[in-house]
Design a protein around this motif. Structure first.
Motif, PDB file in Angstrom:
ATOM      1  N   LEU A 117       0.857  -1.193   0.000  1.00  0.00           N
ATOM      2  CA  LEU A 117       0.000   0.000   0.000  1.00  0.00           C
ATOM      3  C   LEU A 117       0.890   1.239   0.000  1.00  0.00           C
ATOM      4  CD1 LEU A 117      -2.712  -0.921   2.690  1.00  0.00           C
ATOM      5  CD2 LEU A 117      -2.652  -1.469   0.255  1.00  0.00           C
ATOM      6  N   VAL A 118       0.590   2.182  -0.878  1.00  0.00           N
ATOM      7  CA  VAL A 118       1.435   3.362  -1.034  1.00  0.00           C
ATOM      8  C   VAL A 118       0.582   4.631  -0.988  1.00  0.00           C
ATOM      9  CG1 VAL A 118       3.205   2.155  -2.378  1.00  0.00           C
ATOM     10  CG2 VAL A 118       1.283   3.212  -3.558  1.00  0.00           C
ATOM     11  N   VAL A 119       1.264   5.778  -0.817  1.00  0.00           N
ATOM     12  CA  VAL A 119       0.552   7.057  -0.770  1.00  0.00           C
ATOM     13  C   VAL A 119       0.456   7.627  -2.186  1.00  0.00           C
ATOM     14  CG1 VAL A 119       0.440   9.336   0.290  1.00  0.00           C
ATOM     15  CG2 VAL A 119       1.578   7.464   1.509  1.00  0.00           C
ATOM     16  N   PHE A 120      -0.771   7.862  -2.632  1.00  0.00           N
ATOM     17  CA  PHE A 120      -1.006   8.435  -3.952  1.00  0.00           C
ATOM     18  C   PHE A 120      -1.341   9.923  -3.841  1.00  0.00           C
ATOM     19  CE2 PHE A 120      -2.914   4.421  -6.210  1.00  0.00           C
ATOM     20  CZ  PHE A 120      -1.677   3.823  -6.198  1.00  0.00           C
ATOM     21  N   ALA A 121      -0.823  10.706  -4.786  1.00  0.00           N
ATOM     22  CA  ALA A 121      -1.209  12.115  -4.877  1.00  0.00           C
ATOM     23  C   ALA A 121      -1.264  12.491  -6.349  1.00  0.00           C
ATOM     24  CB  ALA A 121      -0.180  12.991  -4.155  1.00  0.00           C
ATOM     25  N   SER A 122      -1.826  13.650  -6.613  1.00  0.00           N
ATOM     26  CA  SER A 122      -1.834  14.127  -7.991  1.00  0.00           C
ATOM     27  C   SER A 122      -0.390  14.464  -8.392  1.00  0.00           C
ATOM     28  CB  SER A 122      -2.760  15.335  -8.104  1.00  0.00           C
ATOM     29  OG  SER A 122      -2.086  16.394  -8.711  1.00  0.00           O
ATOM     30  N   GLU A 123      -0.076  14.323  -9.667  1.00  0.00           N
ATOM     31  CA  GLU A 123       1.316  14.558 -10.111  1.00  0.00           C
ATOM     32  C   GLU A 123       1.774  15.994  -9.848  1.00  0.00           C
ATOM     33  OE1 GLU A 123       1.743  14.243 -14.324  1.00  0.00           O
ATOM     34  OE2 GLU A 123      -0.100  15.367 -14.694  1.00  0.00           O
ATOM     35  N   ASN A 124       0.793  16.908  -9.684  1.00  0.00           N
ATOM     36  CA  ASN A 124       1.159  18.312  -9.431  1.00  0.00           C
ATOM     37  C   ASN A 124       1.266  18.633  -7.949  1.00  0.00           C
ATOM     38  OD1 ASN A 124       0.805  18.758 -12.200  1.00  0.00           O
ATOM     39  ND2 ASN A 124      -1.418  18.914 -11.868  1.00  0.00           N
ATOM     40  N   HIS A 125       1.097  17.633  -7.123  1.00  0.00           N
ATOM     41  CA  HIS A 125       1.076  17.892  -5.679  1.00  0.00           C
ATOM     42  C   HIS A 125       2.431  18.431  -5.209  1.00  0.00           C
ATOM     43  CE1 HIS A 125       0.602  17.191  -1.391  1.00  0.00           C
ATOM     44  NE2 HIS A 125      -0.693  17.064  -1.621  1.00  0.00           N
ATOM     45  N   PRO A 126       2.424  19.430  -4.290  1.00  0.00           N
ATOM     46  CA  PRO A 126       3.690  20.022  -3.826  1.00  0.00           C
ATOM     47  C   PRO A 126       4.644  18.996  -3.197  1.00  0.00           C
ATOM     48  CG  PRO A 126       1.777  21.220  -2.929  1.00  0.00           C
ATOM     49  CD  PRO A 126       1.239  20.109  -3.760  1.00  0.00           C
ATOM     50  N   LEU A 127       4.103  17.907  -2.631  1.00  0.00           N
ATOM     51  CA  LEU A 127       5.000  16.918  -2.015  1.00  0.00           C
ATOM     52  C   LEU A 127       5.599  15.948  -3.040  1.00  0.00           C
ATOM     53  CD1 LEU A 127       3.022  15.943   1.240  1.00  0.00           C
ATOM     54  CD2 LEU A 127       5.021  17.433   1.064  1.00  0.00           C
ATOM     55  N   ALA A 128       5.120  16.046  -4.276  1.00  0.00           N
ATOM     56  CA  ALA A 128       5.496  15.035  -5.265  1.00  0.00           C
ATOM     57  C   ALA A 128       7.004  14.955  -5.498  1.00  0.00           C
ATOM     58  CB  ALA A 128       4.769  15.289  -6.585  1.00  0.00           C
ATOM     59  N   LYS A 129       7.708  16.081  -5.312  1.00  0.00           N
ATOM     60  CA  LYS A 129       9.148  16.052  -5.599  1.00  0.00           C
ATOM     61  C   LYS A 129       9.994  15.812  -4.357  1.00  0.00           C
ATOM     62  CE  LYS A 129       9.129  18.663  -9.835  1.00  0.00           C
ATOM     63  NZ  LYS A 129       7.709  19.123  -9.826  1.00  0.00           N
ATOM     64  N   GLU A 130       9.353  15.737  -3.205  1.00  0.00           N
ATOM     65  CA  GLU A 130      10.133  15.579  -1.967  1.00  0.00           C
ATOM     66  C   GLU A 130      10.501  14.122  -1.702  1.00  0.00           C
ATOM     67  OE1 GLU A 130       9.058  17.698   1.471  1.00  0.00           O
ATOM     68  OE2 GLU A 130       8.229  19.388   0.337  1.00  0.00           O
ATOM     69  N   LYS A 131      11.574  13.961  -0.938  1.00  0.00           N
ATOM     70  CA  LYS A 131      12.029  12.602  -0.598  1.00  0.00           C
ATOM     71  C   LYS A 131      11.868  12.388   0.903  1.00  0.00           C
ATOM     72  CE  LYS A 131      13.819  10.898  -4.447  1.00  0.00           C
ATOM     73  NZ  LYS A 131      12.487  10.696  -4.989  1.00  0.00           N
ATOM     74  N   ASN A 132      11.584  11.147   1.250  1.00  0.00           N
ATOM     75  CA  ASN A 132      11.536  10.773   2.658  1.00  0.00           C
ATOM     76  C   ASN A 132      10.665  11.725   3.498  1.00  0.00           C
ATOM     77  OD1 ASN A 132      12.147   8.938   4.505  1.00  0.00           O
ATOM     78  ND2 ASN A 132      14.277   9.566   4.853  1.00  0.00           N
ATOM     79  N   ILE A 133       9.471  11.899   3.067  1.00  0.00           N
ATOM     80  CA  ILE A 133       8.538  12.833   3.719  1.00  0.00           C
ATOM     81  C   ILE A 133       8.135  12.271   5.089  1.00  0.00           C
ATOM     82  CG2 ILE A 133       6.246  13.901   3.497  1.00  0.00           C
ATOM     83  CD1 ILE A 133       6.614  13.328   0.380  1.00  0.00           C
ATOM     84  N   PRO A 134       8.272  13.068   6.179  1.00  0.00           N
ATOM     85  CA  PRO A 134       7.853  12.555   7.487  1.00  0.00           C
ATOM     86  C   PRO A 134       6.351  12.267   7.474  1.00  0.00           C
ATOM     87  CG  PRO A 134       9.076  14.623   7.696  1.00  0.00           C
ATOM     88  CD  PRO A 134       8.821  14.419   6.244  1.00  0.00           C
TER      89      PRO A 134
END
Ligand code: PGA
Length: 229
Positions: A84-101
């Motif tokens: 199971l993974v976290v899905f977001a829209s491709e334009n989401h601000p978190l989309a480019k971040e790594k290792n998000i808390p």
């Protein structure tokens, strides 16, 4: 000779599978039915809780679920990973971040599966473990509808990686700590139940198909688990 033997395998196969399994079970039925033209199939696709009800009432030959039932005496065979993974829209601000808390998810509108869903239960237990309280903006009983809502920018969600098949370009996977939630698909039947020849044939067919998927890495599920998207 072989064709004759296959011709002997006739009858009905009743399957009941959780919603995420619909991304590969129907597809594999095509080759199966070509191999065994005498077998007719009925396939129920529903959530974890409904499958347990069907199992209790002995309505089907075989079941596919992602969590071993606690209160039923059943035979469980793991056959494929179901992360199971976290899905977001491709334009989401978190989309480019790594290792998000994981705490960052508390700020995002969340789309949650319905009560009775195994996905929901797994997500909720991870959030409880880390004391995370998400803002549920929308509750939806369908993985496909959730994907559409995500693509439309309504919020984020946690779903099986398999629901992205075929690839959905507007949706991306966020790199959040503690994800993926590792789960496994199991083929299940009541303990002591004598499987019909037809059910046994399908059981072996599916195990074999799953092994081939793992060997060939044809499923992008595995590449995603190993790092890339
Ligand atoms: P669900 O099943 O449709 O009940 O969420 C998926 C799962 O349990 O992995």
């Amino acid at each position: 000779k072989i064709a004759n033997l296959k011709g002997l395998k006739q009858g009905q196969l009743r399957l009941a599978v959780i919603t995420t399994a619909k991304y590969f079970v129907p597809r594999l039925l095509g080759p199966f039915c070509q191999l065994y033209p005498g077998i007719d199939i009925s396939l129920q696709v529903t959530n974890h809780e409904r499958i347990l009800e069907r199992m209790t009432n002995n309505l089907d030959d075989l079941y596919i679920i992602s969590q071993v039932p606690e209160h039923l005496d059943v035979n469980c065979h793991p056959f494929l990973e179901n992360p199971l993974v976290v899905f977001a829209s491709e334009n989401h601000p978190l989309a480019k971040e790594k290792n998000i808390p994981i705490e960052r998810l508390e700020n995002e509108p969340f789309i949650m599966r319905e009560p009775g869903s195994g996905t929901r239960r797994a997500v909720q237990s991870l959030f409880d473990e880390h004391d995370i309280k998400v803002k549920v903006k929308l509750e939806l009983g369908s993985n496909e509808a959730i994907k559409q809502a995500i693509a439309g920018g309504l919020g984020i969600s946690v779903l099986s990686r398999h629901t992205l098949m075929p690839n959905t370009p507007e949706i991306t996977i966020l790199d959040v700590e503690h994800f993926p939630i590792k789960r496994t698909w199991y083929m299940v039947y009541p303990n002591g139940k004598q499987l019909s020849i037809v059910a046994r044939t399908y059981f072996e067919y599916l195990l074999d198909a799953a092994n081939k998927m793992v060997e060939n890495r044809v499923s992008h599920v595995y590449s995603s688990v190993e790092g890339g998207n």
